[in-house]
Scaffold this active site. Structure first.
Site, PDB file in Angstrom:
ATOM      1  CE  LYS A  81      -3.613  -2.429   2.573  1.00 44.20           C
ATOM      2  NZ  LYS A  81      -4.455  -2.480   3.795  1.00 44.20           N
ATOM      3  CB  ALA A 113      -0.133  -9.753   8.571  1.00 43.86           C
ATOM      4  CE  LYS A 167      -4.135   1.744   4.780  1.00 41.47           C
ATOM      5  NZ  LYS A 167      -3.252   0.960   5.669  1.00 41.47           N
ATOM      6  CG  ASP A 190      -6.991  -0.303   4.738  1.00 45.30           C
ATOM      7  OD1 ASP A 190      -6.630  -0.736   5.827  1.00 45.30           O
ATOM      8  OD2 ASP A 190      -6.350  -0.474   3.685  1.00 45.30           O
ATOM      9  CB  THR A 195      -4.973   2.175   9.225  1.00 43.47           C
ATOM     10  OG1 THR A 195      -5.195   1.165   8.252  1.00 43.47           O
ATOM     11  CG2 THR A 195      -3.495   2.512   9.245  1.00 43.47           C
ATOM     12  CB  SER A 210      -2.024   0.705  12.626  1.00 43.03           C
ATOM     13  OG  SER A 210      -1.541   1.777  11.853  1.00 43.03           O
ATOM     14  CB  VAL A 213       8.339  -0.231   5.752  1.00 46.20           C
ATOM     15  CG1 VAL A 213       7.820   0.918   4.892  1.00 46.20           C
ATOM     16  CG2 VAL A 213       9.640  -0.777   5.186  1.00 46.20           C
ATOM     17  CD  GLU A 215       4.811   1.016   2.809  1.00 40.79           C
ATOM     18  OE1 GLU A 215       5.249   2.062   2.294  1.00 40.79           O
ATOM     19  OE2 GLU A 215       5.093  -0.119   2.384  1.00 40.79           O
TER      20      GLU A 215
END
Length: 330
Positions: free
Chosen positions: A95, A129, A180, A233, A237, A243, A268, A270
């Protein structure tokens, strides 16, 4: 940062190979049948093969899932391009937006696979995940240029615990997924400042408005942002401690410098790169994104977090639904 992992699904759905680099711990995953660093306690089924040999892992694969950080999607796609089977479906789950080009990740993959007989799809939605791996019921959305490809991916992943919808709006799916993360950083910052639920609700709601505003300017269907890859999402998040963006934002709100936060996370985040990309995109497409702008100023211009919140609150007064108020139906 590490490469992460790529999943290759062969001709038969049960034949699954997980590929990763030795330096990212793929041999330890093969030995222990779990990823102790990122998904401790989630045991890989014995049917899943684990490999550090890219060419061997790709042999016969009809479906390839790219599960790598967004900033190395181009590099990894370039590496696998020569090994892909004709007609292979590449399914991206990263993403983000490529900061150098402002391309969506499916566009990046398409560039690297130009001339190859492959199909590109995107799987996205509220799907930590940590929960998917434990069998928590989850719903996501898949997008592709053709309905046939989207439905093939849908059939590939559908299960009693993992529901997959299709949506032809690749632009909306990918922008919702990437942007997001910026709002999650902003929400985390307010939590780090000690603010409460009112502030969180305001940022999530107005953040969705910013995402949709830019998305529509780029060519997305506005209804996509009311779906799983938009509001769904965004909620997960901005509210979950799974998150990374949320957790990073909390530390920034507590006064921890960005470089220290990223070092502590060890993964990471993002939203940091997404903030850089969106800050440029708002100017390219001439749309107002005040939350993105203030988040950028906090991350990269060392603006005081409380001052950023105050500047958001004291902006020029406006209507909540600008187009409806300014252009009422006759």
């Amino acid at each position: 940062m590490g490469y992460g992992f790529i999943i290759f699904i062969g001709i038969q759905q049960k034949k699954v190979t997980l590929w990763g680099r030795v330096e990212d711990g793929i041999n330890e995953v093969a030995e222990s049948r779990q990823n102790p660093r990122f998904l401790p306690g989630v045991i890989l089924p014995q049917e899943v093969e684990v490999s550090n040999d890219l060419e061997k892992a790709l042999a016969g694969a009809k479906n390839v899932v790219l599960a790598v950080p967004s900033h190395i999607v181009r590099e990894v796609t370039h590496k696998i391009a020569g090994f892909l089977e004709p007609g292979c479906i590449v399914i991206n789950v990263a993403k983000g937006i490529e900061t150098e080009t402002l391309l969506r990740l499916s566009q990046v993959i398409e560039e690297e696979l130009s001339g190859k007989n492959t199909h590109i799809s995107v799987l996205s939605g509220p799907s930590h995940a940590e929960e998917v791996g434990r069998g928590v019921p989850t719903a996501v959305v898949v997008g592709a240029k053709t309905r046939q490809v989207a439905e093939k991916v849908q059939d590939l992943f559908m299960s009693p615990l993992f529901r997959v919808y299709t949506n032809p709006d690749l632009v909306g799916i990918e922008l919702g997924a990437a942007l997001k993360n910026i709002i999650a950083l902003a929400v985390g910052i307010t939590e780090g400042l000690g603010y409460g639920d009112n502030s969180k609700a305001a940022l999530i709601t107005r953040g969705l408005a910013e995402i949709a505003r830019l998305g529509v300017a780029v060519g997305a269907n506005p209804l996509t942002f009311a779906g799983l890859t938009g509001v769904g999402d965004l909620i997960v998040t901005c509210t979950s401690m799974h998150s990374r963006n949320h957790r990073a934002g909390i530390q920034i709100g507590q006064g921890v410098p960005l470089d220290v936060v990223l070092e502590r996370m060890g993964m990471v985040v993002e939203g940091v790169r997404a903030t850089q990309a969106a800050y440029r995109m708002k100017d390219v497409y001439q749309v107002a994104m005040p939350i993105c702008e203030e988040t950028y100023n906090v991350l990269f211009n060392k603006k005081d977090t409380k001052e950023a919140v105050m500047d958001l609150m004291l902006r020029q007064r406006t209507h909540e639904v600008e187009k409806i108020v300014m252009n009422p139906p006759s």
